[in-house]
Design an enzyme around this catalytic site. Structure first.
Site, short mmCIF file in Angstrom:
data_model
loop_
_atom_site.label_atom_id
_atom_site.label_comp_id
_atom_site.label_asym_id
_atom_site.label_seq_id
_atom_site.Cartn_x
_atom_site.Cartn_y
_atom_site.Cartn_z
CG LEU A 102 32.86 5.88 -5.94
CD1 LEU A 102 33.79 5.75 -7.15
CD2 LEU A 102 31.69 4.90 -6.07
CG ASP A 103 32.79 1.98 0.15
OD1 ASP A 103 32.20 2.97 0.63
OD2 ASP A 103 32.30 0.84 0.09
NE ARG A 104 40.92 3.81 3.11
CZ ARG A 104 41.68 3.22 4.02
NH1 ARG A 104 42.93 2.92 3.73
NH2 ARG A 104 41.18 2.92 5.18
CG HIS A 185 30.21 0.47 3.48
ND1 HIS A 185 31.13 1.13 2.73
CD2 HIS A 185 30.73 0.43 4.75
CE1 HIS A 185 32.16 1.49 3.49
NE2 HIS A 185 31.94 1.09 4.71
CE LYS A 188 33.20 -2.38 -0.44
NZ LYS A 188 34.02 -1.28 0.00
#
Ligand code: URA
Length: 251
Positions: A102-104, A185, A188
């Site tokens: 998962l992204d930060r 990502h 997004k």
């Protein structure tokens, strides 16, 4: 410990398969054919064989984490705290790793385990288990957003995505989206292709698992036997069911 639990925790079989294996006479305990899946065995003292091959008792660890923002999905990072650092210290000693990334700044359901084979099967492209995310966006979702997600979107760089299920919130300022792949990502970039921007992202399901509402951000708990079984079943179509502590899939 029950014989079927022993077989399941050793990473060989699902609970259902373990019960069946015992009932079919494929399992021996100290040389004698086992007949009762509930029969108690001592993992340290008894020798259990499946189809004649000894089964080593090596239970894996499986944790559900409610990932907070600011943590990286990695086992080590020179600068930022990792999701692994949120596990109890005794579990960290087992060298667990995040099952996918998962992204930060993404929060929510993250699975951590030292069962490399299961993680690999769960993330294999041919068996990518669906994952649902709740999101908020900067602009209302455009009227064609659902159809474009359902058709499989082409991103600005030409990358072709698989169909995704988009369920917008009534005000269209967010919603839920289910993906069956895990590109960099991805959500997004999908929002970008729809001339929008994600402002908050939370993963709420991972295959058969749902984020436990009792877990606050940063909290974790071991998976239940039933959850582990359901994960194994979700991964069953890809690869073999043998445990492997060495494989650490990247995504
Ligand atoms: N899609 C993203 O853009 N980020 C995530 O962390 C997960 C899916």
């Amino acid at each position: 410990m029950r014989t079927d639990k022993f077989l399941t925790e050793s990473g060989f079989l699902t609970r259902k398969e373990a019960v069946k294996a015992v009932r079919c006479g494929r399992v021996t305990v100290n040389g004698a054919t086992a007949t009762d899946p509930a029969r108690h065995i001592d993992p340290q003292a008894d020798t259990v064989c499946l189809d004649g091959a000894p089964v080593r008792y090596a239970p894996f660890v499986y944790y559900m984490l409610n990932k907070p923002t600011g943590y990286v999905s990695a086992t080590e990072d020179g600068q930022l705290p990792t999701v692994v650092s949120l596990l109890p210290p005794e579990i960290q000693k087992r060298c667990p790793f995040p099952c996918g990334r998962l992204d930060r700044d993404t929060v929510g359901l993250m699975l951590l385990t030292d069962d490399g084979a299961l993680a690999h099967r769960l993330l294999a492209p041919k068996n990518h288990v669906p994952k649902t995310y709740r999101f908020a966006c900067a602009e209302p979702l455009c009227p064609e957003a659902e159809a474009r997600c359902a058709a499989g979107m082409t991103l600005a760089d030409g990358e072709q995505l698989k169909p995704a299920l988009l369920c917008p919130a009534p005000d269209r300022m967010g919603g839920e989206i289910t993906l069956s792949e895990g590109k960099y990502h991805q959500i997004k970039r999908m929002a970008g292709a729809l001339s929008n921007r994600i402002t908050a992202l939370e993963r709420i399901t991972f295959g058969p698992l749902t984020l436990d509402p009792a877990l606050r951000r940063g909290e974790c708990r071991p998976l239940t036997d039933d959850e582990i079984d359901r994960l194994r079943r979700a991964a069953e179509t890809a690869g073999t069911a043998q445990g492997d502590r060495t494989a650490h899939p990247a995504n």
